[in-house]
Design a protein around this motif. Structure first.
Motif, PDB file in Angstrom:
ATOM      1  N   SER A  17       0.827  -1.203   0.000  1.00 42.37           N
ATOM      2  CA  SER A  17       0.000   0.000   0.000  1.00 42.37           C
ATOM      3  C   SER A  17       0.864   1.256   0.000  1.00 42.37           C
ATOM      4  O   SER A  17       1.986   1.244   0.513  1.00 42.37           O
ATOM      5  CB  SER A  17      -0.904   0.031   1.236  1.00 42.37           C
ATOM      6  OG  SER A  17      -1.805  -1.056   1.250  1.00 42.37           O
ATOM      7  N   ARG A  19       0.064   5.726   0.289  1.00 43.10           N
ATOM      8  CA  ARG A  19      -0.873   6.843   0.308  1.00 43.10           C
ATOM      9  C   ARG A  19      -0.186   8.052  -0.301  1.00 43.10           C
ATOM     10  O   ARG A  19       0.809   8.536   0.244  1.00 43.10           O
ATOM     11  CB  ARG A  19      -1.362   7.172   1.709  1.00 43.10           C
ATOM     12  CG  ARG A  19      -2.484   8.203   1.701  1.00 43.10           C
ATOM     13  CD  ARG A  19      -3.020   8.532   3.078  1.00 43.10           C
ATOM     14  NE  ARG A  19      -2.146   9.421   3.825  1.00 43.10           N
ATOM     15  CZ  ARG A  19      -2.540  10.155   4.862  1.00 43.10           C
ATOM     16  NH1 ARG A  19      -3.800  10.080   5.271  1.00 43.10           N
ATOM     17  NH2 ARG A  19      -1.686  10.928   5.499  1.00 43.10           N
ATOM     18  N   TYR A  80      -5.887  13.075  -0.809  1.00 32.08           N
ATOM     19  CA  TYR A  80      -5.108  11.854  -0.708  1.00 32.08           C
ATOM     20  C   TYR A  80      -5.591  10.812  -1.710  1.00 32.08           C
ATOM     21  O   TYR A  80      -6.776  10.768  -2.061  1.00 32.08           O
ATOM     22  CB  TYR A  80      -5.223  11.262   0.696  1.00 32.08           C
ATOM     23  CG  TYR A  80      -4.778  12.196   1.782  1.00 32.08           C
ATOM     24  CD1 TYR A  80      -5.706  12.871   2.570  1.00 32.08           C
ATOM     25  CD2 TYR A  80      -3.432  12.421   2.029  1.00 32.08           C
ATOM     26  CE1 TYR A  80      -5.316  13.734   3.564  1.00 32.08           C
ATOM     27  CE2 TYR A  80      -3.026  13.280   3.035  1.00 32.08           C
ATOM     28  CZ  TYR A  80      -3.971  13.943   3.798  1.00 32.08           C
ATOM     29  OH  TYR A  80      -3.562  14.796   4.782  1.00 32.08           O
ATOM     30  N   GLN A  82      -5.350   6.851  -1.544  1.00 31.81           N
ATOM     31  CA  GLN A  82      -4.958   5.637  -0.838  1.00 31.81           C
ATOM     32  C   GLN A  82      -4.966   4.476  -1.819  1.00 31.81           C
ATOM     33  O   GLN A  82      -5.984   4.206  -2.457  1.00 31.81           O
ATOM     34  CB  GLN A  82      -5.921   5.348   0.316  1.00 31.81           C
ATOM     35  CG  GLN A  82      -5.601   4.084   1.088  1.00 31.81           C
ATOM     36  CD  GLN A  82      -4.304   4.171   1.856  1.00 31.81           C
ATOM     37  OE1 GLN A  82      -4.035   5.182   2.511  1.00 31.81           O
ATOM     38  NE2 GLN A  82      -3.484   3.125   1.788  1.00 31.81           N
ATOM     39  N   ASN A  84      -4.210   0.483  -2.216  1.00 31.17           N
ATOM     40  CA  ASN A  84      -3.993  -0.811  -1.563  1.00 31.17           C
ATOM     41  C   ASN A  84      -3.884  -1.908  -2.607  1.00 31.17           C
ATOM     42  O   ASN A  84      -4.279  -1.735  -3.766  1.00 31.17           O
ATOM     43  CB  ASN A  84      -5.151  -1.107  -0.609  1.00 31.17           C
ATOM     44  CG  ASN A  84      -5.292  -0.067   0.488  1.00 31.17           C
ATOM     45  OD1 ASN A  84      -4.308   0.487   0.970  1.00 31.17           O
ATOM     46  ND2 ASN A  84      -6.533   0.190   0.892  1.00 31.17           N
TER      47      ASN A  84
END
Length: 126
Positions: A17, A19, A80, A82, A84
């Motif tokens: 992951s 960010r 942001y 994110q 994953n």
């Protein structure tokens, strides 16, 4: 001076992951629809995700649904991305960009975005 600065990219193994952050200076992101784009070597820049001024998000790449999310932090004047369950095919330079003020909705066309950051490299590799 209006400026966008991306950060948070790097090298990550598949399944990992990251960010990404998009920081604005000289203006308030609240009034703008913000898009995240990416450009892989030899490929055109493509829209990934966008967040409207009302907070709704729009996906432009089916393969990131369920893995990527976009959000705002109004107090920090940040947006942001994110990411994953990263895959090698996510490798690219990632950019954030704003539509012109008062254009509250998202668009998948890079030409409809006014301000761009310098990009941050994301490399997914084992």
């Amino acid at each position: 001076q209006v400026q966008l600065v991306e950060s948070g990219g790097g090298l990550v193994q598949p399944g990992g992951s990251l960010r990404l952050s998009c920081a604005a200076s000289g203006f308030t992101l609240d009034y703008y629809a913000i898009g995240w784009f990416r450009q892989a070597p030899g490929k055109e820049r493509e829209a990934v995700l966008c967040i409207s001024t009302s907070g709704g998000s729009t996906y432009y790449v089916d393969s990131v649904k369920g893995r990527f999310t976009i959000s705002r932090d109004k107090e920090k004047n940040m947006v942001y991305l994110q990411m994953n369950s990263l895959k090698p095919e996510d490798t690219a330079v990632y950019y954030c960009a704003t539509r012109p003020r008062f254009y509250s909705r998202c668009s998948g066309a890079p030409r409809e975005y006014l301000n761009w950051g310098q990009g941050t490299q994301v490399t997914v590799s084992s």
